[in-house]
Design a protein around this motif. Structure first.
Motif, PDB file in Angstrom:
ATOM      1  N   ASN A  59      24.651  21.624 -22.282  1.00 54.05           N
ATOM      2  CA  ASN A  59      23.986  22.225 -23.449  1.00 54.05           C
ATOM      3  C   ASN A  59      24.530  23.610 -23.774  1.00 54.05           C
ATOM      4  N   GLY A  60      25.840  23.795 -23.597  1.00 50.66           N
ATOM      5  CA  GLY A  60      26.489  25.059 -23.937  1.00 50.66           C
ATOM      6  C   GLY A  60      26.471  26.110 -22.850  1.00 50.66           C
ATOM      7  N   ALA A  61      25.771  25.872 -21.750  1.00 49.68           N
ATOM      8  CA  ALA A  61      25.691  26.857 -20.665  1.00 49.68           C
ATOM      9  C   ALA A  61      27.001  26.885 -19.872  1.00 49.68           C
ATOM     10  N   THR A  62      27.369  28.049 -19.388  1.00 50.14           N
ATOM     11  CA  THR A  62      28.594  28.185 -18.589  1.00 50.14           C
ATOM     12  C   THR A  62      28.296  28.909 -17.279  1.00 50.14           C
ATOM     13  N   THR A  63      27.346  28.351 -16.525  1.00 46.77           N
ATOM     14  CA  THR A  63      26.991  28.930 -15.228  1.00 46.77           C
ATOM     15  C   THR A  63      27.066  27.854 -14.151  1.00 46.77           C
ATOM     16  N   GLU A  64      27.223  28.296 -12.931  1.00 45.77           N
ATOM     17  CA  GLU A  64      27.228  27.375 -11.789  1.00 45.77           C
ATOM     18  C   GLU A  64      25.888  26.651 -11.695  1.00 45.77           C
ATOM     19  N   ASN A  65      24.796  27.362 -11.952  1.00 46.28           N
ATOM     20  CA  ASN A  65      23.466  26.750 -11.896  1.00 46.28           C
ATOM     21  C   ASN A  65      23.333  25.600 -12.890  1.00 46.28           C
ATOM     22  N   ALA A  66      23.906  25.733 -14.077  1.00 44.62           N
ATOM     23  CA  ALA A  66      23.840  24.666 -15.078  1.00 44.62           C
ATOM     24  C   ALA A  66      24.583  23.427 -14.597  1.00 44.62           C
ATOM     25  N   VAL A  67      25.725  23.627 -13.944  1.00 38.80           N
ATOM     26  CA  VAL A  67      26.507  22.497 -13.420  1.00 38.80           C
ATOM     27  C   VAL A  67      25.723  21.798 -12.311  1.00 38.80           C
ATOM     28  N   VAL A  68      25.185  22.554 -11.385  1.00 39.07           N
ATOM     29  CA  VAL A  68      24.422  21.967 -10.281  1.00 39.07           C
ATOM     30  C   VAL A  68      23.192  21.224 -10.810  1.00 39.07           C
ATOM     31  N   ALA A  69      22.512  21.781 -11.797  1.00 39.63           N
ATOM     32  CA  ALA A  69      21.353  21.107 -12.388  1.00 39.63           C
ATOM     33  C   ALA A  69      21.777  19.775 -13.014  1.00 39.63           C
ATOM     34  N   TYR A  70      22.906  19.759 -13.705  1.00 37.08           N
ATOM     35  CA  TYR A  70      23.398  18.513 -14.298  1.00 37.08           C
ATOM     36  C   TYR A  70      23.711  17.485 -13.200  1.00 37.08           C
ATOM     37  N   LEU A  71      24.364  17.927 -12.129  1.00 40.87           N
ATOM     38  CA  LEU A  71      24.717  17.011 -11.037  1.00 40.87           C
ATOM     39  C   LEU A  71      23.467  16.479 -10.337  1.00 40.87           C
ATOM     40  N   ARG A  72      22.437  17.292 -10.218  1.00 38.31           N
ATOM     41  CA  ARG A  72      21.175  16.824  -9.621  1.00 38.31           C
ATOM     42  C   ARG A  72      20.529  15.746 -10.485  1.00 38.31           C
ATOM     43  N   GLN A  73      20.661  15.865 -11.804  1.00 36.83           N
ATOM     44  CA  GLN A  73      20.147  14.825 -12.696  1.00 36.83           C
ATOM     45  C   GLN A  73      20.981  13.557 -12.565  1.00 36.83           C
ATOM     46  N   LYS A  74      22.278  13.726 -12.477  1.00 38.62           N
ATOM     47  CA  LYS A  74      23.201  12.594 -12.379  1.00 38.62           C
ATOM     48  C   LYS A  74      23.000  11.829 -11.074  1.00 38.62           C
ATOM     49  N   HIS A  75      22.720  12.540  -9.993  1.00 42.88           N
ATOM     50  CA  HIS A  75      22.540  11.933  -8.667  1.00 42.88           C
ATOM     51  C   HIS A  75      21.122  12.223  -8.183  1.00 42.88           C
TER      52      HIS A  75
END
Length: 65
Positions: A36-52
């Motif tokens: 959603n346009g975010a460029t932080t490590e936390n945003a990536v980890v949150a996405y990966l937690r949703q994916k897995h």
């Protein structure tokens, strides 16, 4: 002025919570679609937690392009 990244590449492990075995993989994705346009490590980890869902995530490296 630096351009905002549009692509990210993450190298990470995921495993079921409490499990001993893990899987290492990589993902390359769109900042606008996945984060959603975010460029932080936390945003990536949150996405990966949703994916897995139900898995622990261990981020090994993260690149922005």
């Amino acid at each position: 002025m630096a351009q905002k990244p549009t692509i990210y590449r993450a190298d990470y492990y995921y495993r079921h919570t409490g499990s001993g075995s893990s899987t290492r993989t990589q993902i390359t994705g769109s900042v606008s679609q996945h984060l959603n346009g975010a460029t932080t490590e936390n945003a990536v980890v949150a996405y990966l937690r949703q994916k897995h869902r139900g898995h622990e995530i261990l981020l090994m490296s993260l690149e922005w392009k």
